[in-house]
Design an enzyme around this catalytic site. Sequence first.
Site, short mmCIF file in Angstrom:
data_model
loop_
_atom_site.label_atom_id
_atom_site.label_comp_id
_atom_site.label_asym_id
_atom_site.label_seq_id
_atom_site.Cartn_x
_atom_site.Cartn_y
_atom_site.Cartn_z
N GLY A 122 47.27 -12.92 -5.67
CA GLY A 122 49.00 -13.03 -4.70
C GLY A 122 50.05 -11.53 -6.25
O GLY A 122 49.10 -10.89 -6.39
N PHE A 123 51.09 -11.86 -6.31
CA PHE A 123 51.88 -11.16 -6.96
C PHE A 123 51.70 -10.82 -8.51
O PHE A 123 51.45 -9.75 -8.59
CB PHE A 123 53.51 -11.20 -6.55
CG PHE A 123 54.11 -11.06 -5.68
CD1 PHE A 123 54.26 -10.34 -4.62
CD2 PHE A 123 54.57 -12.43 -4.38
CE1 PHE A 123 54.89 -10.28 -3.34
CE2 PHE A 123 55.13 -12.57 -3.28
CZ PHE A 123 55.39 -10.82 -2.65
N GLU A 159 65.11 -20.84 6.35
CA GLU A 159 64.81 -19.69 6.49
C GLU A 159 63.70 -19.75 7.89
O GLU A 159 64.02 -19.60 8.28
CB GLU A 159 63.41 -19.02 5.44
CG GLU A 159 64.63 -18.94 4.41
CD GLU A 159 64.02 -17.47 3.42
OE1 GLU A 159 62.77 -17.35 3.81
OE2 GLU A 159 64.51 -16.88 2.24
N ASP A 176 53.31 -18.86 -10.33
CA ASP A 176 53.67 -19.79 -9.56
C ASP A 176 52.81 -20.82 -10.64
O ASP A 176 52.99 -22.16 -10.60
CB ASP A 176 53.27 -20.23 -7.79
CG ASP A 176 54.54 -20.06 -6.98
OD1 ASP A 176 54.92 -19.01 -7.17
OD2 ASP A 176 53.70 -19.64 -5.59
C1 LIG Z 1 56.61 -18.79 3.38
C2 LIG Z 1 57.75 -18.91 1.40
C3 LIG Z 1 58.30 -18.64 1.53
C4 LIG Z 1 58.99 -17.56 0.10
N1 LIG Z 1 59.52 -16.85 0.36
C5 LIG Z 1 59.81 -16.27 -1.11
C6 LIG Z 1 61.30 -15.17 -0.52
O1 LIG Z 1 61.80 -15.37 -0.35
N2 LIG Z 1 61.47 -14.84 -2.46
C7 LIG Z 1 60.89 -14.75 -3.55
O2 LIG Z 1 61.02 -13.94 -4.64
N3 LIG Z 1 59.52 -15.91 -3.21
C8 LIG Z 1 59.58 -16.35 -2.42
N4 LIG Z 1 58.09 -17.30 -1.77
C9 LIG Z 1 57.04 -17.48 -3.73
C10 LIG Z 1 56.29 -16.62 -3.91
O3 LIG Z 1 56.24 -15.86 -2.85
C11 LIG Z 1 55.45 -17.09 -4.53
O4 LIG Z 1 56.64 -16.99 -5.62
C12 LIG Z 1 54.44 -16.31 -5.52
O5 LIG Z 1 54.04 -15.82 -4.10
C13 LIG Z 1 54.02 -16.74 -6.46
O6 LIG Z 1 52.63 -15.83 -6.83
P1 LIG Z 1 51.19 -16.02 -7.03
O7 LIG Z 1 51.08 -14.51 -7.12
O8 LIG Z 1 51.87 -16.88 -8.13
O9 LIG Z 1 51.18 -16.54 -5.97
P2 LIG Z 1 50.23 -15.85 -4.77
O10 LIG Z 1 50.49 -15.03 -4.03
O11 LIG Z 1 49.74 -17.80 -4.12
O12 LIG Z 1 48.98 -15.63 -4.99
C14 LIG Z 1 47.53 -16.25 -5.28
C15 LIG Z 1 46.38 -16.24 -4.43
O13 LIG Z 1 45.71 -16.59 -4.73
C16 LIG Z 1 44.57 -17.70 -4.27
N5 LIG Z 1 43.70 -18.19 -4.57
C17 LIG Z 1 44.38 -19.73 -4.44
N6 LIG Z 1 43.14 -20.11 -5.10
C18 LIG Z 1 41.88 -20.20 -4.92
C19 LIG Z 1 40.99 -20.43 -5.19
N7 LIG Z 1 40.30 -21.48 -5.20
N8 LIG Z 1 39.63 -19.31 -5.23
C20 LIG Z 1 39.81 -18.07 -5.29
N9 LIG Z 1 41.39 -17.42 -5.08
C21 LIG Z 1 42.77 -18.04 -5.05
C22 LIG Z 1 45.28 -16.41 -2.99
O14 LIG Z 1 44.90 -17.01 -1.68
C23 LIG Z 1 46.45 -16.29 -3.74
O15 LIG Z 1 46.06 -14.81 -2.89
C24 LIG Z 1 57.81 -18.21 -0.75
C25 LIG Z 1 56.60 -18.76 -1.20
C26 LIG Z 1 56.52 -19.59 0.49
C27 LIG Z 1 55.38 -20.02 0.88
#
Ligand SMILES: Cc1cc2nc3c(=O)[nH]c(=O)nc-3n(C[C@H](O)[C@H](O)[C@H](O)COP(=O)(O)OP(=O)(O)OC[C@H]3O[C@@H](n4cnc5c(N)ncnc54)[C@H](O)[C@@H]3O)c2cc1C
Length: 418
Positions: free
Chosen positions: A14-15, A171, A301
């Site tokens: 993810g991000f 949204e 997250d």
């Molecule tokens: C509908 C929606 C709208 C949003 N809109 C906004 C916005 O407008 N602006 C903003 O700033 N934020 C927004 N957010 C929040 C933002 O997208 C999240 O805060 C961000 O994506 C978190 O990043 P991350 O890398 O922590 O997790 P994620 O982006 O969730 O990445 C986690 C990764 O882990 C992988 N993963 C999970 N479990 C496993 C496993 N067991 N094995 C292998 N891989 C796994 C997943 O496939 C994923 O690629 C939004 C969220 C949602 C759901």
Amino acid sequence: MADARPRVLILGGGFAGVGTAKQLKDADADVVLVDRHDYHTFQPLLYQLATGLLENTAVGHSLRDLLQGQDNTTFHKATVTSVDLGMREVQFAELAPITYDYLVFGLGAEVNYFGTEGAEEHAFPMYTLPHAMRLKDHLLERWEAADRDPSLIEDGALNVVVVGGGPTGVETAGALAELYRHAFAKDYPSVTADQARVTLVEAGPELFAMFKPKLRDYAAKALTERSVEVKTGALVASVSPTRVTLKSGEELKAHTLVWGAGLQGNRLVETLGLELQRGNRIGVGPDLAVPEHPEVYVLGDAAAIVDEKTEQVLPQLGSVALQSGEHAGETIASRIAGKETKPFKYKDKGTMATIGRGAAVVQMLGGRTMTGKKAQASWGVVHLALLPTNEDRAKAVVDWAGATFTHQRAGRITVESE
Ligand SMILES: Cc1cc2nc3c(=O)[nH]c(=O)nc-3n(C[C@H](O)[C@H](O)[C@H](O)COP(=O)(O)OP(=O)(O)OC[C@H]3O[C@@H](n4cnc5c(N)ncnc54)[C@H](O)[C@@H]3O)c2cc1C
């Protein structure tokens, strides 16, 4: 293997995960990134995929492509099943275990139905690319079914209930209403607006609790103008394939319930043996490492990161995840090179959300606010910066400009597998 380079194992593309990997490009380390999908998901645009405004490739970007040219990095598509912090080893469903010197935990969050009866089976969550596609296919299927058999309309086939008055719910409700009132109104001219209702349900007394009152009022008005019915102080008690029952006893006829009401840390966090904070998030120190395990960084997250300025836990946002990833990547690279590290400082770009075409809200850290087209432009600038490549940014500008000037929804087709 005593002279081998340290291995940095990044869980999640993810991000947070991608942000970390990019900063480790020149590190003297073997970097391994694992995700259960072979793509990075741009979650802020999921609702645009679900409403046919964008296509899959605008929301999912190949992780192999993103990591190309990074000679010290490999990618595996595999599902993490357990993490042994003591043994410094991670197990996967489809891949042999991998040991690490540094671990980056960026597995994000997952949907929290708060035990609502029937929600797990019948609700449509909005957290992954398959979720958005499933919702789009379901909506198209219901409209085609109602076209063939108009008696379904009376049963609520076209009605949608969106749960959650935060950014995801607002949204999604706004985008669905625009899809209904523009594209679908032309596609299905015999259906009148009151036969296809979008209702937004929020348990609290108001929408957008995180925003100032004037932005909440603006959002409520913008939704009403788009003919979204808003019900605040209303809690969903149960969900069936065709009905949504509120705690008050009121029953809403709706064949679609979109769940945008809550998140909790990835289920795996419960197995780590670490103390969890609110929302199943792992508390980290100022360097984003787990205090008991300085070789383990928890980001995005999945983490409860305390902002050094406000002393509040940072929200689950793309910019928090990306910045935390970049910081962890820099820190690990510095540690490997024997250099000094710095604590994490979040650069707040403001809290923002879009409601529909030309309607958005922005609240800056100092309290300044914006609404309307100006706020939407600001949303665009901040979110362009979150996209992973310049090609994605260029494509997004074209897609968003197209959506601003037309109501075209090229993605509103169903592709069945045969
Ligand atoms: C509908 C929606 C709208 C949003 N809109 C906004 C916005 O407008 N602006 C903003 O700033 N934020 C927004 N957010 C929040 C933002 O997208 C999240 O805060 C961000 O994506 C978190 O990043 P991350 O890398 O922590 O997790 P994620 O982006 O969730 O990445 C986690 C990764 O882990 C992988 N993963 C999970 N479990 C496993 C496993 N067991 N094995 C292998 N891989 C796994 C997943 O496939 C994923 O690629 C939004 C969220 C949602 C759901």
